[in-house]
Design an enzyme around this catalytic site. Sequence first.
Site, short mmCIF file in Angstrom:
data_model
loop_
_atom_site.label_atom_id
_atom_site.label_comp_id
_atom_site.label_asym_id
_atom_site.label_seq_id
_atom_site.Cartn_x
_atom_site.Cartn_y
_atom_site.Cartn_z
N ASP A 193 35.50 36.31 41.55
CA ASP A 193 37.05 35.96 41.36
C ASP A 193 37.27 34.40 41.79
OD1 ASP A 193 36.88 38.60 40.89
OD2 ASP A 193 38.55 39.15 42.21
N GLU A 223 44.46 44.94 39.59
CA GLU A 223 43.83 44.02 40.55
C GLU A 223 44.36 42.74 40.36
OE1 GLU A 223 39.49 45.53 41.52
OE2 GLU A 223 39.79 44.76 39.38
#
Length: 506
Positions: A36, A214
């Site tokens: 990420d 998420e």
Amino acid sequence: FVFFYCTNLFAQQADIPTPQWRPLYHFTPLKNWTNDPNGLIYINGVFNLYNQQNPFENKWGHMSWGHATSTDLVHWNHLPIAIPETINKDTTWIFSGSAVLDKNNTSGFCKTKNCIIAVYTAHQPNLEKESQYIAYSNDGGITFTNYNDNPVIDLHRKDFRDPNVFWYENTKQWVMVVSMVDEHKVRIYGSPDLKSWNLLSEFGPQGYIKANWECPFLIQLPVDNNTSKQKWVLVTSAAGRERGIYEQYFVGNFDGKTFTNDNPADTVLTLDYGDSFYASIPWNNLPPRKKIFVGWMVPQAQETYPWRGQMSIPRDLSLRTTKEGIRLYQEPTAVIKNNLAKLSSNNEFELKNIRINGTGQNIFKGKNIHGNSYWLKDELNVEPNANAGFSIAEKKDKDNKVTSATMIGYDAVKQQVYIDRSKSGNEKLNSKNERLTASVPETNGKIKLEILLDKSSLEVFVNNGEKVLTTYIFPAIGADNLSAYSDGGNTLMPTLKFWNLSGIAH
């Protein structure tokens, strides 16, 4: 990104260098695993990109915040690990989060003008707990000091992560969105100082709820470039189940406390129609009216070395009114597009009024298109029964017959843009996603495609960002031919522009 999913799917088996698949104009770490994007913040003309990184291995684990900077979003200065994991009886991995410029020293931590506060999830596997931590930097984001009284939010939960923070001027406070992962909810908190947080509201479950939520973010955008008409967009990632790697968005209003969805609760709006775009977040502290975000391109089954994972092209965000309602558009950022001529070292060309009928038409004869790192922008006028587009990363045998290729095109009958990787070679793909599609109805056969191929990454932008498909291909060495086709009818290409970016120094 869900840690057990990464562990099972992305373990590296062999340390075999694969320079033929190293992107040139997309971010990759120098070595080892990345996932990420984190802590994206723009300060004094410099884009800071923090990212989930394993400093030790080419697989998921030992999560820490890596750090790189850029002034053009193409060339990156790779810096030391900014926030490392801590290893003790309460081992803490530094999971995803965001960063803000605390220019008014609301936190009380700031001793310099460019004081950065990082807000992240502390993942503590031994305690089976995730909570929200903060850390501060007074050296421009090179190093961070953790707050002594962490955590700042602790629900004593196993899955509670990915805080994204911004300043909300109307109420003079910081606002955080953070995922209640398995409840398919986003919690919204407020704070005057980044240390004390109050629960403001919850959103969800709405939209797509068949996979854990998420990496949320909440951002305000003008509609149709009209600054007097503003809407808010809430984005969540949701990997797993039948959609695989997936992100969705909601359009609505935010009053400083509550986000309200404009659409029915069961409306699902897809951010990207590929199989690799995930965990996207925007840069904080950009100049007014600039909204740029970037996502992680989740690796396919094919191994790469000495790096694993990369970022998408950074994208400009906008909202536009369509027949279906207000929808999110995303285009490759103008920061890069405005510099394509420079990046290609004038290795570019333009074709006009090209007619295509049949397969394997070499409309690029005499042009330098080799290298599998390029940017192609095209218009197609496709007859009602035709299926037209480009065959990329082609490999030919000694008889000049194509033995492998990836097809990118528009099917006028189905009214779909597609990426067909069923004959793209021997690489290891996520097999169920050999063909990726996005519906683009009511075009009267007219379609605009922007194709970004960068060694192994492939992004296709449709109709100025109306739809996007993000994925990977892994061409064999020498598989870099490019041709056009139109089956079932004629296709006119009024204009085609091509930039060869193979000369970019990594």
